[in-house]
Design a protein around this motif. Structure first.
Motif, short mmCIF file in Angstrom:
data_model
loop_
_atom_site.label_atom_id
_atom_site.label_comp_id
_atom_site.label_asym_id
_atom_site.label_seq_id
_atom_site.Cartn_x
_atom_site.Cartn_y
_atom_site.Cartn_z
N MET B 1 -33.61 -10.17 27.61
CA MET B 1 -33.20 -10.92 26.41
C MET B 1 -33.97 -12.30 26.13
O MET B 1 -34.36 -12.68 27.22
N THR B 2 -34.42 -12.50 24.89
CA THR B 2 -34.95 -13.53 24.44
C THR B 2 -34.28 -14.82 24.85
O THR B 2 -33.20 -14.62 25.69
N THR B 3 -34.48 -15.94 24.21
CA THR B 3 -33.72 -17.30 24.60
C THR B 3 -32.44 -17.08 24.16
O THR B 3 -31.87 -16.76 23.16
N PRO B 4 -31.44 -17.03 25.29
CA PRO B 4 -29.86 -17.07 25.08
C PRO B 4 -29.70 -18.15 24.16
O PRO B 4 -29.89 -19.18 24.26
N LEU B 5 -28.61 -17.77 23.12
CA LEU B 5 -27.90 -19.06 22.39
C LEU B 5 -27.17 -19.99 23.37
O LEU B 5 -27.64 -20.96 23.37
N LEU B 6 -26.48 -19.40 24.42
CA LEU B 6 -25.97 -20.34 25.35
C LEU B 6 -26.39 -19.91 26.83
O LEU B 6 -26.20 -18.80 27.08
N HIS B 23 -22.20 -21.86 41.62
CA HIS B 23 -22.93 -20.99 41.16
C HIS B 23 -22.51 -19.90 40.25
O HIS B 23 -22.74 -18.79 40.35
N THR B 24 -22.32 -20.54 39.06
CA THR B 24 -21.72 -19.74 38.09
C THR B 24 -22.39 -19.78 36.83
O THR B 24 -22.98 -20.97 36.38
N GLU B 25 -22.84 -18.53 36.40
CA GLU B 25 -24.03 -18.62 35.22
C GLU B 25 -23.40 -17.62 34.28
O GLU B 25 -22.83 -16.75 34.58
N VAL B 26 -23.61 -18.31 33.01
CA VAL B 26 -23.17 -17.37 31.87
C VAL B 26 -24.11 -17.58 30.68
O VAL B 26 -24.65 -18.44 30.47
N GLN B 27 -24.60 -16.18 30.13
CA GLN B 27 -25.51 -16.36 29.28
C GLN B 27 -24.95 -15.56 28.09
O GLN B 27 -24.37 -14.39 28.19
N ILE B 28 -25.12 -15.97 26.75
CA ILE B 28 -24.59 -15.24 25.65
C ILE B 28 -25.67 -15.24 24.53
O ILE B 28 -26.31 -16.15 24.26
N ALA B 29 -25.81 -14.05 24.20
CA ALA B 29 -26.77 -13.92 23.07
C ALA B 29 -26.31 -14.22 21.56
O ALA B 29 -25.26 -14.16 21.47
N PRO B 30 -27.10 -14.63 20.80
CA PRO B 30 -26.54 -14.69 19.32
C PRO B 30 -25.70 -13.52 18.94
O PRO B 30 -26.16 -12.48 18.99
N GLY B 31 -24.38 -13.93 18.40
CA GLY B 31 -23.56 -12.87 17.66
C GLY B 31 -22.65 -12.06 18.88
O GLY B 31 -22.01 -11.28 18.51
N GLU B 32 -22.98 -12.51 20.03
CA GLU B 32 -22.36 -11.68 21.11
C GLU B 32 -21.06 -11.97 21.51
O GLU B 32 -20.64 -13.28 21.54
N VAL B 33 -20.22 -10.93 21.70
CA VAL B 33 -18.72 -11.56 21.98
C VAL B 33 -18.48 -11.15 23.65
O VAL B 33 -18.67 -10.16 23.92
N VAL B 34 -18.34 -12.24 24.35
CA VAL B 34 -18.04 -12.13 25.76
C VAL B 34 -17.00 -12.48 26.27
O VAL B 34 -16.36 -13.77 25.85
N SER B 35 -16.21 -11.91 27.07
CA SER B 35 -14.90 -12.23 27.54
C SER B 35 -14.75 -12.62 28.83
O SER B 35 -15.88 -12.07 29.78
N LEU B 36 -14.15 -13.70 29.32
CA LEU B 36 -14.32 -14.11 30.89
C LEU B 36 -12.75 -13.88 31.54
O LEU B 36 -11.76 -14.49 30.89
N VAL B 37 -12.73 -12.76 32.26
CA VAL B 37 -11.27 -12.55 32.69
C VAL B 37 -11.18 -12.90 34.25
O VAL B 37 -12.01 -12.76 34.96
N GLY B 38 -9.91 -13.49 34.47
CA GLY B 38 -9.80 -13.83 35.76
C GLY B 38 -8.57 -14.28 36.18
O GLY B 38 -7.82 -14.68 35.19
N ARG B 177 -18.16 -11.46 10.60
CA ARG B 177 -18.52 -11.88 8.85
C ARG B 177 -19.34 -13.07 9.11
O ARG B 177 -20.39 -13.55 8.31
N HIS B 178 -18.90 -14.07 10.11
CA HIS B 178 -19.77 -15.43 10.24
C HIS B 178 -20.88 -15.33 11.31
O HIS B 178 -21.51 -16.53 11.27
N HIS B 179 -21.30 -14.16 11.51
CA HIS B 179 -22.47 -14.18 12.63
C HIS B 179 -22.13 -15.11 13.62
O HIS B 179 -23.09 -15.64 14.18
N SER B 180 -20.88 -15.14 14.25
CA SER B 180 -20.88 -16.51 15.25
C SER B 180 -20.82 -15.43 16.66
O SER B 180 -20.01 -14.35 16.63
N ALA B 181 -21.28 -16.05 17.65
CA ALA B 181 -20.81 -15.64 19.06
C ALA B 181 -19.72 -16.07 19.33
O ALA B 181 -19.09 -16.91 18.91
N ALA B 182 -19.10 -15.59 20.57
CA ALA B 182 -17.92 -15.86 20.97
C ALA B 182 -17.74 -15.83 22.48
O ALA B 182 -18.13 -14.95 23.10
#
Lengths: 316, 245
Positions: B1-6, B23-38, B177-182
């Protein structure tokens, strides 16, 4: 009534045979129909009949509440005239009215306006200082820790204890009276402002952080509006205390005003004058509190709280 | 992946003696929807606060497009568990809050209210809205600043099941529609599977990410899709074994 306006429409839609109950049971009936007849939906969704407003529901009691004091006055009138109550202790309301009439509008008005002016000015000064200091202490925990013990002590001083000091420092002009009234109004408002600021939901403050609000914007856009309900409670308490302290101030050294009227009546043995002043105080207090309530109602209409004039559990 | 958004790397986040994240790492790409479950108490919300810049008391680093960030940013929209609307502002003024005291007049507010189906309620006060409507207003407010990233903290956990499904679909539509990552925090696996491109599973004590699943299925997804159901079973097994460990 609004309920009657909507009912015929609903009857036409669903057929009157299915809707025997009307008016008071109207809302519940419509709800049941909506479930039993889904096919009718395209024609017109059942609009719940507006609940009869609480104002209507309580109208009788509101009117009675206005009539009650008049009824008491009429009763007193009858008791005094029939000689059951001696009129040197409690003059008949008609005598009081006559006294006020004989004093003339100009003199009565002069007393009333003098007192009202003192209350207004004293309240304004006290409220302004309380808002300023209260906001500062509400925003800064350091300032609160520094000043709160002193304010606790000052609050504990009874109103009349201030009088000799104020007379000593300021003479017997307007200044000590206005100051005393301002002191009376200050404390409840100050307390309410500090508590109001302190009680603002942390989550709303966090929202301010998300939007990167400056300290001033946070105060102006979140803390102040969130604290307003408590501040208004303080303002109303402060206003009624201002009237109280005005009487205390005028009883001691004054040549006009309702407090003066009271002490004048006592010294000259005229209960009609005393009761005239008391009645005027009651009316003025009621008017000023009514004005404040009206303002509160207008400013805080966004509140989603239990409305004592709203429909209670048994109202529907 | 190139530079991640987050790109967030939290080495440690402690409350006093207790380590809530390690030691928690999260990377999010532009426009990607990521869920965090726990499970509750595993530090999900803490992680979100760090990402939002609302909590700077941690060891580690958060970068947006490569640039370090430790305070709230206009590029990030935050949606909380409860709508958190300001009760004294109209819905329009709440949505346009970021634009200042007259924010409700901003033309974007009308567009957003249209998109979330609240146009007729623009001038209403929050007290007259249902829970689902209020959360839609909160969604609109979160999107108002045209953020690159939406952070959502269990946003639909307080509404009924039908409303929740509608809100999930709406969220997906808006994000696309808004091309937002989440980054969505949830304890609802079905929600995570329905919405996300990637699901991160967290375990507690101290909170850390124990597994991630990429979900390739196209949108709109069918709720109860057998493939998603079997994935869900595997995730549950994993969460349970992580709890025991």
């Amino acid at each position: 009534m609004a309920v009657d306006d909507t009912l015929p429409l609903l009857h036409d839609t669903y057929g009157s045979a299915r809707n025997p109950a009307q008016n008071s049971m109207g809302e519940r009936q419509h709800g049941a129909e909506a479930i039993s007849m889904p096919a009718a939906a395209p024609v017109r969704a059942p609009v719940p009949a507006p609940v009869p407003s609480a104002r209507d529901h309580l109208r009788l009691w509101r009117h009675a509440g206005l009539i009650l004091p008049l009824a008491v006055l009429a009763l007193v009138e009858a008791l005094v005239r029939s000689g059951i109550i001696p009129d040197h202790l409690l003059p008949a309301p008609s005598t009081i009215a006559q006294t006020l009439w004989q004093m003339g509008l100009a003199r009565v008005l002069r007393h009333v306006l003098t007192s009202t002016f003192r209350v207004g000015l004293g309240f304004a000064v006290g409220a302004a200082l309380a808002a300023l200091l209260g906001a500062a202490m509400g925003l800064s925990r350091r300032l609160e820790a520094l000043l709160e013990p002193s304010f606790q002590a000052l609050r504990a001083i009874p109103s009349l204890a201030w009088v000799p000091i104020l007379l000593l420092w300021m003479g017997i002009d307007e200044a000590p009276k206005i100051t005393l009234i301002a002191i009376g109004a200050f404390f409840p408002i100050h307390l309410a402002v500090v508590a109001g600021m302190r009680d603002v939901d942390r989550k709303l403050v966090e929202l301010g952080a998300v939007y990167r609000l400056s300290a001033y914007a946070l105060f102006r856009r979140i803390l102040l509006p969130a604290a307003l309900p408590q501040i208004f409670t303080g303002l109303r308490t402060g206003l009624s205390l201002a009237w109280m302290f005005m009487v205390a101030a005028e009883l001691i050294a004054a040549t006009r005003g309702l407090g003066y009227m009271l002490s004048d009546g006592r010294e000259t043995g005229r209960p009609d004058l005393v009761f005239g002043a008391i009645l005027l105080l009651a009316v003025l207090g009621k008017l000023s509190d009514g004005g404040m309530r009206w303002l509160e109602y207008r400013v805080l209409s966004w509140r989603d709280s239990y409305d004592p004039s709203g429909p209670g559990p048994g109202a529907r | 992946m190139t530079t991640p958004l987050l790109d967030m790397r939290v080495e440690a986040k402690c409350y006093g003696e207790r380590t809530v994240l390690a030691h928690t790492e999260v990377q999010i790409a532009p426009g990607e929807v990521v869920s965090l479950v726990g499970p509750s108490g595993c530090g999900k919300s803490t992680l979100l606060k760090i990402a939002a810049g609302l909590d700077a008391g941690y060891r580690g680093e958060v970068r947006m497009d490569g640039a370090p960030q430790r305070a709230p940013s206009p590029r990030i929209g935050v949606i909380f568990q409860e709508p958190r609307l300001l009760p004294w502002l109209t819905i329009a003024d709440n949505v346009g809050f970021a634009a200042g005291p007259q924010g409700g007049r901003d033309p974007r507010v009308a567009t957003l209210l249209e998109e979330v189906g609240l146009a007729p309620h623009a001038q209403a006060l929050p007290k007259s809205l249902s829970g689902g409507m209020a959360q839609r207003a909160a969604l609109a407010r979160g999107l108002f600043g045209q953020p690159d990233l939406l952070l959502l903290d269990e946003p639909f956990s307080a509404v009924d099941a039908i409303t929740r499904m509608r809100l999930q679909t709406l969220l997906l539509t808006l994000v696309h529609r808004h091309h937002s990552a989440a980054l969505l925090i949830t304890h609802d696996l079905d929600e995570a599977l329905y919405l996300s491109d990637r699901v991160l599973l967290m375990a507690a004590g101290p909170g850390r990410i124990v597994e991630q699943h990429r979900i390739g299925a196209d949108h709109p997804r069918r709720r109860g899709d057998p493939a998603l159901a079997s994935l869900k079973e595997r995730m549950i097994e994993h969460l349970e074994s992580a709890q025991l460990a």
